[in-house]
Design an enzyme around this catalytic site. Structure first.
Site, PDB file in Angstrom:
ATOM      1  N   HIS A  17      10.324  -8.691   4.127  1.00 47.22           N
ATOM      2  CA  HIS A  17       9.105  -8.709   4.935  1.00 47.22           C
ATOM      3  C   HIS A  17       7.916  -8.683   3.988  1.00 47.22           C
ATOM      4  O   HIS A  17       7.395  -7.632   3.633  1.00 47.22           O
ATOM      5  CB  HIS A  17       9.098  -7.504   5.879  1.00 47.22           C
ATOM      6  CG  HIS A  17       7.978  -7.485   6.869  1.00 47.22           C
ATOM      7  ND1 HIS A  17       8.115  -6.968   8.141  1.00 47.22           N
ATOM      8  CD2 HIS A  17       6.691  -7.914   6.804  1.00 47.22           C
ATOM      9  CE1 HIS A  17       6.965  -7.071   8.793  1.00 47.22           C
ATOM     10  NE2 HIS A  17       6.077  -7.639   7.987  1.00 47.22           N
ATOM     11  N   HIS A  19       4.324 -11.056   3.319  1.00 44.40           N
ATOM     12  CA  HIS A  19       3.424 -12.173   3.587  1.00 44.40           C
ATOM     13  C   HIS A  19       2.816 -12.594   2.249  1.00 44.40           C
ATOM     14  O   HIS A  19       2.091 -11.812   1.635  1.00 44.40           O
ATOM     15  CB  HIS A  19       2.327 -11.754   4.560  1.00 44.40           C
ATOM     16  CG  HIS A  19       2.858 -11.266   5.875  1.00 44.40           C
ATOM     17  ND1 HIS A  19       3.077 -12.099   6.949  1.00 44.40           N
ATOM     18  CD2 HIS A  19       3.232 -10.023   6.286  1.00 44.40           C
ATOM     19  CE1 HIS A  19       3.562 -11.403   7.963  1.00 44.40           C
ATOM     20  NE2 HIS A  19       3.676 -10.135   7.586  1.00 44.40           N
ATOM     21  N   HIS A 197       7.506 -10.192  14.504  1.00 42.15           N
ATOM     22  CA  HIS A 197       6.883  -8.882  14.472  1.00 42.15           C
ATOM     23  C   HIS A 197       6.863  -8.333  15.904  1.00 42.15           C
ATOM     24  O   HIS A 197       6.387  -9.006  16.818  1.00 42.15           O
ATOM     25  CB  HIS A 197       5.438  -8.976  13.966  1.00 42.15           C
ATOM     26  CG  HIS A 197       5.315  -9.242  12.499  1.00 42.15           C
ATOM     27  ND1 HIS A 197       6.016 -10.223  11.855  1.00 42.15           N
ATOM     28  CD2 HIS A 197       4.535  -8.637  11.548  1.00 42.15           C
ATOM     29  CE1 HIS A 197       5.683 -10.232  10.565  1.00 42.15           C
ATOM     30  NE2 HIS A 197       4.793  -9.275  10.359  1.00 42.15           N
ATOM     31  N   GLU A 200       5.177  -2.886  16.292  1.00 39.51           N
ATOM     32  CA  GLU A 200       4.297  -2.282  15.279  1.00 39.51           C
ATOM     33  C   GLU A 200       3.123  -1.649  16.028  1.00 39.51           C
ATOM     34  O   GLU A 200       2.974  -0.440  16.078  1.00 39.51           O
ATOM     35  CB  GLU A 200       3.806  -3.330  14.280  1.00 39.51           C
ATOM     36  CG  GLU A 200       2.847  -2.780  13.234  1.00 39.51           C
ATOM     37  CD  GLU A 200       2.213  -3.872  12.369  1.00 39.51           C
ATOM     38  OE1 GLU A 200       1.677  -3.519  11.309  1.00 39.51           O
ATOM     39  OE2 GLU A 200       2.231  -5.067  12.754  1.00 39.51           O
ATOM     40  N   ASP A 278       5.273  -5.731   3.035  1.00 37.55           N
ATOM     41  CA  ASP A 278       4.371  -6.358   4.005  1.00 37.55           C
ATOM     42  C   ASP A 278       3.250  -7.134   3.316  1.00 37.55           C
ATOM     43  O   ASP A 278       3.371  -8.330   3.087  1.00 37.55           O
ATOM     44  CB  ASP A 278       3.812  -5.300   4.961  1.00 37.55           C
ATOM     45  CG  ASP A 278       3.347  -5.864   6.291  1.00 37.55           C
ATOM     46  OD1 ASP A 278       3.399  -7.089   6.464  1.00 37.55           O
ATOM     47  OD2 ASP A 278       2.931  -5.086   7.164  1.00 37.55           O
ATOM     48  N   ASP A 279       2.140  -6.473   3.019  1.00 37.38           N
ATOM     49  CA  ASP A 279       0.982  -7.096   2.361  1.00 37.38           C
ATOM     50  C   ASP A 279       0.574  -6.184   1.203  1.00 37.38           C
ATOM     51  O   ASP A 279      -0.413  -5.434   1.306  1.00 37.38           O
ATOM     52  CB  ASP A 279      -0.173  -7.261   3.347  1.00 37.38           C
ATOM     53  CG  ASP A 279       0.197  -8.138   4.528  1.00 37.38           C
ATOM     54  OD1 ASP A 279       0.110  -9.367   4.395  1.00 37.38           O
ATOM     55  OD2 ASP A 279       0.586  -7.592   5.573  1.00 37.38           O
TER      56      ASP A 279
END
Length: 336
Positions: A17, A19, A197, A200, A278-279
């Site tokens: 996961h 991005h 997603h 969340e 994630d980011d």
């Protein structure tokens, strides 16, 4: 903790996961802006870093999409991806399954081919020189319409051999998975695996929709599934993996105290939870930092960490042979 830190740093890992646009570090944003002669509302790298401080998902998305604007050329996408691969290689990540957001670029007039070729060529080079295997996941932006998603799918089909799966990201609330049921059905017809997603920001019902309507092969986030005991039992029984992102949850205030992060509860209830970043440029850490954060806050045992790590490899979209090779690397590390 230093011994546990050393153990975490040495663990072979899979990231499922990530991005790629969310790995854009402030230094890169500044560099790409200068290279492409783009005016930013920031005078320095420090100003950009200060802008990376936010308290909720929408604030993050605003700066995230602004940051995308500096990505213009195939070289930009290559350099962005290569920088990520170098970082995670240093953290013993040996397999990555990364998202890219084509609509965030094509809507700015950047050709689909420019985006995917830059990212894909870097991934190929990473596999060859760094030994990092990969899968590429094309995400649809859920705040856009399903019709726009269909247009993006058509643009993607000439590059079908490069894309393993489709995903669904961006603002969750108000954009339930059911909005994209027809699009996901078409993607399945084209042979794509799928993730989404859900849970969340959105309620457990969004997770149920992702499972029943989108028929996802893996669930991204899924934290709020624990609010529904029947759903929790279903996830445990099905063995579907959840790609959990601890520092992201904390930075976006989905979790306000890391000592209450749900990942340990997920393990205790038999859910196939995995650890991901994630980011990472925006949320304060890559894979090792995420593992360290939860191990410290939740007092996780080595067995917990091994389970999370093993879950990551078992949940990949690799071939059974590749998956076995990755798990063998983990077992070799654990036996030394």
């Amino acid at each position: 903790m230093s011994t546990l830190k050393h153990f975490i740093e040495g663990l072979p890992k899979a990231e499922l996961h990530l991005h790629i646009e969310g790995s854009l570090e402030p230094e890169q944003m500044f560099l790409f802006a200068q290279r492409n002669k783009i005016d930013l509302p920031y005078k320095s790298v420090e100003d950009i870093r200060a802008a990376y401080e936010f308290t909720e998902l929408q604030d993050f998305l605003d700066i995230y999409y602004q940051g995308m604007g500096v990505l213009q050329t195939e070289q930009d996408f290559y350099d962005l991806t290569w920088a990520y691969l170098e970082k995670v290689h240093a953290q013993n990540v040996i397999h990555v399954e990364i998202f890219f957001d084509p609509q965030g670029h094509t809507d700015r007039g950047i050709p689909f081919s420019t985006v995917i070729n830059g990212i894909y060529n870097a991934l190929i080079e990473g596999e060859k020189t760094l030994g990092i295997s990969f899968k590429l996941i094309m995400s649809f932006l859920r705040h856009l319409s399903e019709e726009e998603g269909f247009k993006t799918l058509e643009e993607a089909l000439p590059h079908k051999d490069k894309i393993a799966a489709v995903g669904l990201d961006s603002s969750e609330l108000g954009h339930p998975p059911s909005k994209f049921e027809r699009l996901y059905a078409r993607c399945r017809e084209e042979g794509f695996l799928s993730v989404a997603h859900a849970g969340e920001e959105g309620p457990p019902e969004y997770v149920i929709e992702a499972l029943d309507l989108l028929k996802v092969d893996r669930l991204d986030h899924g934290n709020r599934s624990l609010e529904d005991s029947d759903l929790t039992a279903r996830l445990s029984q099905s063995g579907i993996a959840l790609t959990v992102c601890p520092l992201s949850n904390f930075k976006l205030a989905g979790v306000t105290d890391m000592r209450r992060h749900p990942i340990k509860t997920m393990l205790d209830k038999g859910l196939k939870a995995t650890v991901n970043s994630d980011d990472p440029a925006y949320f304060g850490g890559y894979m090792n930092e995420n593992y360290l954060a939860i191990s410290e806050a939740l007092n996780l045992s080595k067995e917990d960490l091994i389970t999370l790590c093993r879950n990551g490899f078992e949940a990949t979209f690799c071939t059974p042979e590749q998956r076995r090779q990755h798990l063998d690397q983990l077992e070799n590390y654990l036996s030394t």
